[in-house]
Design an enzyme around this catalytic site. Sequence first.
Site: not given
Length: 448
Positions: A103, A182, A189, A204
Site C-alpha cells: 500500500h 472507513d 474527513r 483508515s
Amino acid sequence: MSDEDVPLEETGQEPAAPTERFDAVDVIRTKRDGARLSAEQIDWVIDAYTRGVVAEEQMAALSMAIYLNGMDRTEIGRWTAAMISSGERMDFSSLTRPTADKHSTGGVGDKITLPLAPLVAVFGVAVPQLSGRGLGHTGGTLDKLESIPGWRAALSNPQMLQALEHVGAVICQAGSGLAPADRLLYALRDVTGTVESIPLIASSIMSKKIAEGTGALVLDVKVGSGAFMKELDQARELARTMVDLGTDAGVRTVALLTDMSTPLGLTAGNALEVRESVEVLQGGGPQDVVDLTVALALEMLAGAGRPHAEADVRHALADGRALGKWREMIAEQGGDPRAPLPVAREREHVVADTDGVLERLDAYAVGVAAWRLGAGRARREDPVQSGAGVEIHAKPGDVVRKGQHLMTLHTDTPERFDRAVAALVGGWSIAPAGTVVDRRPIVLERVD
Ligand code: URA
C-alpha cells in the site's frame, strides 16, 4: 446554570435513543477535552456512525477533536479493530500460494503497483491488490488501469480468488463490504479538513488492509511536497503506527519511507503512467521507478516467506516474465494489453528559460498541474481524462538548455492549459551550470 441543567429542547441536541449505550456528544467532549476514549466508546461510536445513529456533523466534530488531540496506541488499535468489524473480512486461506500486498500513502506519478503486482506474482506469491480511484492531486491506480480498453475494476470475491489462483495477481476495486465505516469516514474527513491526522490515516489504511486478509504487507510511506507527510519525522511516525497495527493483527508488515519531493518517473496522468509501467515491464523505464519497484518486490517476497536475490527480481523485469504476467493480469479483467492507449488531443510545452542544471521539480506542483489538465477529479463522481497529464523531460540534476522542453502538458480540453501552467509557476528552478544538485535516494528508510 451548567450545561447539564439546560433542558434538551433548548440545547437543540437530540437525546440518544434510550437503547444506545453512549451519547455521541459525550464521546466528542471526551476527546475535545484531551482525554482517552474508552474501548467501549470507540466500539459504539464506529458502529453507531455506520448505522446512521451518529450524525455526520457529530462524526466531523469527533474527527476534528482526534485531529487536534490525537489518539494513543491502544485507542488507535481499538479504532482500527472497530472499523474492521464494521464489515466483512476476506479469506485467502484456500489459495495454494502465500499472499503479499503493498500500500502506498499516495504520491505524484506513483504507478508502482502496475509493474509490481505482476513482478511479485512471477515468483509464486499472490498479490491481492485492492485499490482506489484518485481524489485531488494524487492519481488513483484504478483510474490508470481504466485507460486500458476493456479493463474493468469491479470483481466479485469469487472472481478475485479465481484470478489470484489463475494469474497470481489482481488489481481491483475494494468491495463495499470491506470496512464500510472507513468509506463513510474517509469521505467525511475529505470535506472537513481532517485527512492529515496520523491516527486517522493509519487506522483508515490498516483497517482495509487487515480486513483484506493479506499475509504480508509492505507500506510505501511517501515523504515530501507531493505526499500527505511533508517531513521525514511525521512519515516515520505514520510508518511506525501502521507497522505496529499490522504486526499486532498478525500481518507481517514493514514500511519503506520513500521520496516524494519530486514526481516518481517521467509521467503523471493515467494512460501516460500505464505506458511508462509497460516500459518498466519491458526492461526499460526510468531508474527511480525500476529501483522502487524492485525494492518493494524484495520486501513483499521476503514477507511472504519466498525471499529472492535482487538480481533475480531485476532479471524477471528484463527477460519478459513480468510483462507476460502483466498481459495475463490485464486480460483476466477484460482488458486488451496490446491495444493502443488513449492519447490526449492537445499538447503544450513548458520550456527552460535559461541554461543550467534543473535544481528542483516540485511533486505537488506537477500533481496539481496533471489534475487541472483533467487527469484527476475534484469530486468523487467526476470523470477523468485518460490521456491527460504531464510528461517530464528533465529531472533534478539534469543539465538543461534555454528553450528546451522541460515538460509536455496533455489534455483534451485546451482551456485547461492556463491553470495547469499557473500551477507550475515556482514549481521548478534552474541553477547555474556546474551546480551539483543533491539527488535524494528513492528509498530513505525502512521501518519494521
Ligand atoms: N488513504 C486512506 O485509505 N486513508 C487515509 O486516511 C489516507 C489515505
